[in-house]
Design a protein around this motif. Sequence first.
Motif, PDB file in Angstrom:
ATOM      1  N   TYR A 109     -11.758  -6.066   6.777  1.00  0.00           N
ATOM      2  CA  TYR A 109     -11.153  -6.047   7.902  1.00  0.00           C
ATOM      3  C   TYR A 109     -10.096  -7.623   7.823  1.00  0.00           C
ATOM      4  CZ  TYR A 109      -9.297  -5.200  12.846  1.00  0.00           C
ATOM      5  OH  TYR A 109      -8.800  -4.990  13.543  1.00  0.00           O
ATOM      6  N   ALA A 110     -11.001  -8.522   7.561  1.00  0.00           N
ATOM      7  CA  ALA A 110     -10.388  -9.944   7.450  1.00  0.00           C
ATOM      8  C   ALA A 110      -9.242  -9.984   6.570  1.00  0.00           C
ATOM      9  CB  ALA A 110     -11.422 -11.057   7.564  1.00  0.00           C
ATOM     10  N   TYR A 111      -9.605  -9.504   5.222  1.00  0.00           N
ATOM     11  CA  TYR A 111      -8.809  -9.232   3.993  1.00  0.00           C
ATOM     12  C   TYR A 111      -7.350  -8.796   4.459  1.00  0.00           C
ATOM     13  CZ  TYR A 111      -7.298  -7.658  -0.504  1.00  0.00           C
ATOM     14  OH  TYR A 111      -6.490  -7.667  -1.625  1.00  0.00           O
ATOM     15  N   LEU A 112      -7.538  -7.556   5.264  1.00  0.00           N
ATOM     16  CA  LEU A 112      -6.438  -6.727   5.747  1.00  0.00           C
ATOM     17  C   LEU A 112      -5.576  -7.677   6.640  1.00  0.00           C
ATOM     18  CD1 LEU A 112      -5.076  -3.952   5.730  1.00  0.00           C
ATOM     19  CD2 LEU A 112      -6.315  -3.467   7.975  1.00  0.00           C
ATOM     20  N   TRP A 113      -6.293  -8.546   7.604  1.00  0.00           N
ATOM     21  CA  TRP A 113      -5.623  -9.349   8.433  1.00  0.00           C
ATOM     22  C   TRP A 113      -4.847 -10.519   7.706  1.00  0.00           C
ATOM     23  CZ3 TRP A 113      -3.409  -9.302  13.075  1.00  0.00           C
ATOM     24  CH2 TRP A 113      -3.789  -8.324  14.049  1.00  0.00           C
ATOM     25  N   ASN A 119       2.498 -11.760   5.250  1.00  0.00           N
ATOM     26  CA  ASN A 119       3.537 -11.005   5.083  1.00  0.00           C
ATOM     27  C   ASN A 119       3.679 -10.167   3.875  1.00  0.00           C
ATOM     28  OD1 ASN A 119       4.786 -11.765   7.667  1.00  0.00           O
ATOM     29  ND2 ASN A 119       5.395 -13.518   6.497  1.00  0.00           N
ATOM     30  N   ILE A 120       2.473  -9.805   3.110  1.00  0.00           N
ATOM     31  CA  ILE A 120       2.478  -8.958   2.075  1.00  0.00           C
ATOM     32  C   ILE A 120       2.307  -7.528   2.523  1.00  0.00           C
ATOM     33  CG2 ILE A 120       0.787  -8.165   0.227  1.00  0.00           C
ATOM     34  CD1 ILE A 120      -0.321 -11.003   0.275  1.00  0.00           C
ATOM     35  N   ILE A 121       2.032  -7.191   3.858  1.00  0.00           N
ATOM     36  CA  ILE A 121       1.967  -5.945   4.341  1.00  0.00           C
ATOM     37  C   ILE A 121       2.557  -6.194   5.618  1.00  0.00           C
ATOM     38  CG2 ILE A 121       0.339  -4.709   2.887  1.00  0.00           C
ATOM     39  CD1 ILE A 121      -1.493  -5.061   5.444  1.00  0.00           C
ATOM     40  N   ASN A 122       3.235  -4.938   6.205  1.00  0.00           N
ATOM     41  CA  ASN A 122       3.836  -5.209   7.568  1.00  0.00           C
ATOM     42  C   ASN A 122       2.790  -4.395   8.562  1.00  0.00           C
ATOM     43  OD1 ASN A 122       4.327  -2.465   7.716  1.00  0.00           O
ATOM     44  ND2 ASN A 122       6.398  -2.645   6.806  1.00  0.00           N
ATOM     45  N   ARG A 127      -1.733  -0.407   9.915  1.00  0.00           N
ATOM     46  CA  ARG A 127      -2.010   0.470  10.665  1.00  0.00           C
ATOM     47  C   ARG A 127      -2.587   1.908   9.798  1.00  0.00           C
ATOM     48  NH1 ARG A 127       1.162  -1.816  15.030  1.00  0.00           N
ATOM     49  NH2 ARG A 127       2.846  -0.592  14.162  1.00  0.00           N
ATOM     50  N   ASN A 128      -1.709   2.094   9.023  1.00  0.00           N
ATOM     51  CA  ASN A 128      -1.810   3.433   8.130  1.00  0.00           C
ATOM     52  C   ASN A 128      -3.172   3.137   7.295  1.00  0.00           C
ATOM     53  OD1 ASN A 128       0.391   4.815   9.095  1.00  0.00           O
ATOM     54  ND2 ASN A 128       1.908   3.937   7.737  1.00  0.00           N
ATOM     55  N   ILE A 129      -3.341   2.027   6.886  1.00  0.00           N
ATOM     56  CA  ILE A 129      -4.292   1.669   6.212  1.00  0.00           C
ATOM     57  C   ILE A 129      -5.665   1.656   6.753  1.00  0.00           C
ATOM     58  CG2 ILE A 129      -5.759  -0.019   4.719  1.00  0.00           C
ATOM     59  CD1 ILE A 129      -3.024  -1.011   3.624  1.00  0.00           C
ATOM     60  N   ILE A 130      -5.849   1.183   8.011  1.00  0.00           N
ATOM     61  CA  ILE A 130      -6.893   1.362   8.859  1.00  0.00           C
ATOM     62  C   ILE A 130      -7.310   3.001   9.206  1.00  0.00           C
ATOM     63  CG2 ILE A 130      -7.604   0.682  11.471  1.00  0.00           C
ATOM     64  CD1 ILE A 130      -6.226  -1.798  10.983  1.00  0.00           C
ATOM     65  N   GLN A 131      -6.106   3.606   9.658  1.00  0.00           N
ATOM     66  CA  GLN A 131      -6.302   5.009   9.868  1.00  0.00           C
ATOM     67  C   GLN A 131      -6.943   5.944   8.859  1.00  0.00           C
ATOM     68  OE1 GLN A 131      -2.645   6.373  11.471  1.00  0.00           O
ATOM     69  NE2 GLN A 131      -2.460   4.911  13.101  1.00  0.00           N
ATOM     70  N   GLY A 132      -6.522   5.419   7.526  1.00  0.00           N
ATOM     71  CA  GLY A 132      -6.952   6.174   6.531  1.00  0.00           C
ATOM     72  C   GLY A 132      -8.363   5.790   6.288  1.00  0.00           C
ATOM     73  N   LEU A 133      -8.721   4.751   6.285  1.00  0.00           N
ATOM     74  CA  LEU A 133     -10.088   4.105   6.044  1.00  0.00           C
ATOM     75  C   LEU A 133     -10.873   4.640   7.185  1.00  0.00           C
ATOM     76  CD1 LEU A 133      -9.668   0.400   4.585  1.00  0.00           C
ATOM     77  CD2 LEU A 133     -10.062   2.328   3.206  1.00  0.00           C
ATOM     78  N   VAL A 134     -10.706   4.481   8.273  1.00  0.00           N
ATOM     79  CA  VAL A 134     -11.630   5.179   9.414  1.00  0.00           C
ATOM     80  C   VAL A 134     -11.886   6.776   9.110  1.00  0.00           C
ATOM     81  CG1 VAL A 134     -11.572   5.747  11.856  1.00  0.00           C
ATOM     82  CG2 VAL A 134     -10.930   3.366  11.067  1.00  0.00           C
ATOM     83  N   HIS A 135     -10.723   7.538   8.608  1.00  0.00           N
ATOM     84  CA  HIS A 135     -10.703   8.823   8.305  1.00  0.00           C
ATOM     85  C   HIS A 135     -11.720   8.929   7.317  1.00  0.00           C
ATOM     86  CE1 HIS A 135      -9.874  12.893   7.317  1.00  0.00           C
ATOM     87  NE2 HIS A 135      -9.102  12.973   8.237  1.00  0.00           N
ATOM     88  N   GLN A 160      -7.504  -6.942  17.319  1.00  0.00           N
ATOM     89  CA  GLN A 160      -7.312  -5.472  16.954  1.00  0.00           C
ATOM     90  C   GLN A 160      -5.836  -5.398  16.683  1.00  0.00           C
ATOM     91  OE1 GLN A 160      -8.634  -5.990  20.436  1.00  0.00           O
ATOM     92  NE2 GLN A 160     -10.917  -6.328  19.590  1.00  0.00           N
ATOM     93  N   LEU A 161      -5.512  -4.439  15.736  1.00  0.00           N
ATOM     94  CA  LEU A 161      -4.229  -4.150  15.538  1.00  0.00           C
ATOM     95  C   LEU A 161      -3.880  -2.853  15.872  1.00  0.00           C
ATOM     96  CD1 LEU A 161      -1.657  -4.741  13.963  1.00  0.00           C
ATOM     97  CD2 LEU A 161      -2.535  -3.621  12.191  1.00  0.00           C
ATOM     98  N   THR A 162      -5.127  -1.998  16.031  1.00  0.00           N
ATOM     99  CA  THR A 162      -4.971  -0.337  16.582  1.00  0.00           C
ATOM    100  C   THR A 162      -6.163   0.107  17.167  1.00  0.00           C
ATOM    101  OG1 THR A 162      -4.276   1.732  16.116  1.00  0.00           O
ATOM    102  CG2 THR A 162      -5.399   0.327  14.525  1.00  0.00           C
ATOM    103  N   THR A 163      -6.309   0.847  17.894  1.00  0.00           N
ATOM    104  CA  THR A 163      -7.570   1.609  18.379  1.00  0.00           C
ATOM    105  C   THR A 163      -7.322   3.196  18.111  1.00  0.00           C
ATOM    106  OG1 THR A 163      -7.023   1.701  20.582  1.00  0.00           O
ATOM    107  CG2 THR A 163      -8.480  -0.324  19.877  1.00  0.00           C
ATOM    108  N   LEU A 164      -8.442   3.859  17.739  1.00  0.00           N
ATOM    109  CA  LEU A 164      -8.425   5.306  17.774  1.00  0.00           C
ATOM    110  C   LEU A 164      -9.315   6.008  18.541  1.00  0.00           C
ATOM    111  CD1 LEU A 164      -8.315   5.242  13.759  1.00  0.00           C
ATOM    112  CD2 LEU A 164      -6.274   4.973  15.238  1.00  0.00           C
ATOM    113  N   GLU A 165      -8.664   7.375  19.187  1.00  0.00           N
ATOM    114  CA  GLU A 165      -9.475   8.008  20.083  1.00  0.00           C
ATOM    115  C   GLU A 165     -10.526   8.796  19.199  1.00  0.00           C
ATOM    116  OE1 GLU A 165      -9.266   8.424  23.356  1.00  0.00           O
ATOM    117  OE2 GLU A 165      -7.317   7.413  23.726  1.00  0.00           O
ATOM    118  N   ILE A 166     -11.637   8.858  19.774  1.00  0.00           N
ATOM    119  CA  ILE A 166     -12.852   9.378  19.131  1.00  0.00           C
ATOM    120  C   ILE A 166     -12.586  10.948  18.971  1.00  0.00           C
ATOM    121  CG2 ILE A 166     -15.411   9.936  19.012  1.00  0.00           C
ATOM    122  CD1 ILE A 166     -15.768   6.960  19.870  1.00  0.00           C
TER     123      ILE A 166
END
Length: 409
Positions: A109-113, A119-122, A127-135, A160-166
């Motif tokens: 998660y720290a690596y992602l941040w 500025n390697i990713i926006n 958020r898309n990566i987080i959603q994919g990994l959570v999924h 936190q960049l995003t939170t996902l409903e369970i």
Amino acid sequence: MQGNLTEIDIGSILTLIELGQRTGQLWVESHYSSQSNKLNTDESFQNFPIWENRSQSWFVFFLNGKIVYGQVGNNTLSRIDDYLRHYRIEKGLDKMQLDFPESKNSPEYAYLWELLEQNIINPKIARNIIQGLVHETLFDLLNLHQGSFIFDLGTALAPQLTTLEISPLNTKITKQVQEWKQLYPHIESPEQLPILADIARVNSSLPPATVSKLQKWADGKTSIRQLARHLDRDILTVAKAIYPYVQQGWLQLVYSTHTNDGETKNWAQVDKRQGRIVCIEDAIAICETIETILKSQGYEAVSITNPLEAFSLIFQFQPDLILCDITMPELDGYEICAMLRHSTAFRFVPIIMLTGKDGFIDRVRARMVGATDYLTKPFTATELLMLVEQYINTRSFRHTTNNTEDLLI
């Protein structure tokens, strides 16, 4: 809250966390079942998903009953790098300085941040990566039938960049798991590697564009899970797309233990990369045994029997991997691991903790201080070498021999 998955399933655990609006982290460990290997094929498919038949763990982080992040327990960064490939980002970051002390439980998660801050990713990509990994994390967890879990109340993973409903995720992925089971026996596991088995029939039956895509991805080196990351699709969607080709025999699915000609590799056939391994263990006999096993496989092994000297000596040795006993006098393994993780030089060096037979809580505490993995004593030479190869060798594979000589430690 803790218990076994035979008493309560993952879906119910997630619901309880959501209803209670809990903040903290859920740690889940699958239990290897040797009996599953004795079942017939149909029983094995129905009751023991193939990727469940080895010890593995996952973390899911929560904030007020919502999911912040989910990851596998070995803290690998390759999952994110697979997604970067989809976004045509050629290279990530190597051993960068991380400025998120709250994220020490999740270097991934720290690596992602850090990618975001550099500025390697926006934010949208992050958020898309987080959603994919959570999924994909929940997909694995909702497939589990055996295992243990611990939910620890605590501070949230930050920032936190995003939170996902369970609830929506729980419903959606549970349905996907049910559909996934319908693909058996043609597709067993997300870890299987597609490989072209009948190129002549593929060329004569499919459009050139489709053939080109199959030749690109069905190389025997990319798993279904990796393919899903590269394409930014969920695992079920990818599996359904290749299912007709597997069914007709145009694609073959193999595991990483196989070469392209189907030959199963054993330890002696695997190309090893030289690596330096440090073992921090106050029992001299154990150190000598570990050294003998590692040196016989071409590794450079160094033992440190005085834990108070460990920190300074490790800087001199610059190891590729560290084995560290938890229970030692004066300075225990937790303290050593925490100290190393605060150093930039050892932020991403694999640290494997050596735990006792009843070390379930020990393993959880080891994860908290940044341990990469654990090995329960007594262990076999095979188990030691498998774990070492997993984190040192650039090629991943599964051990297939029956050589299980026990170490008396």
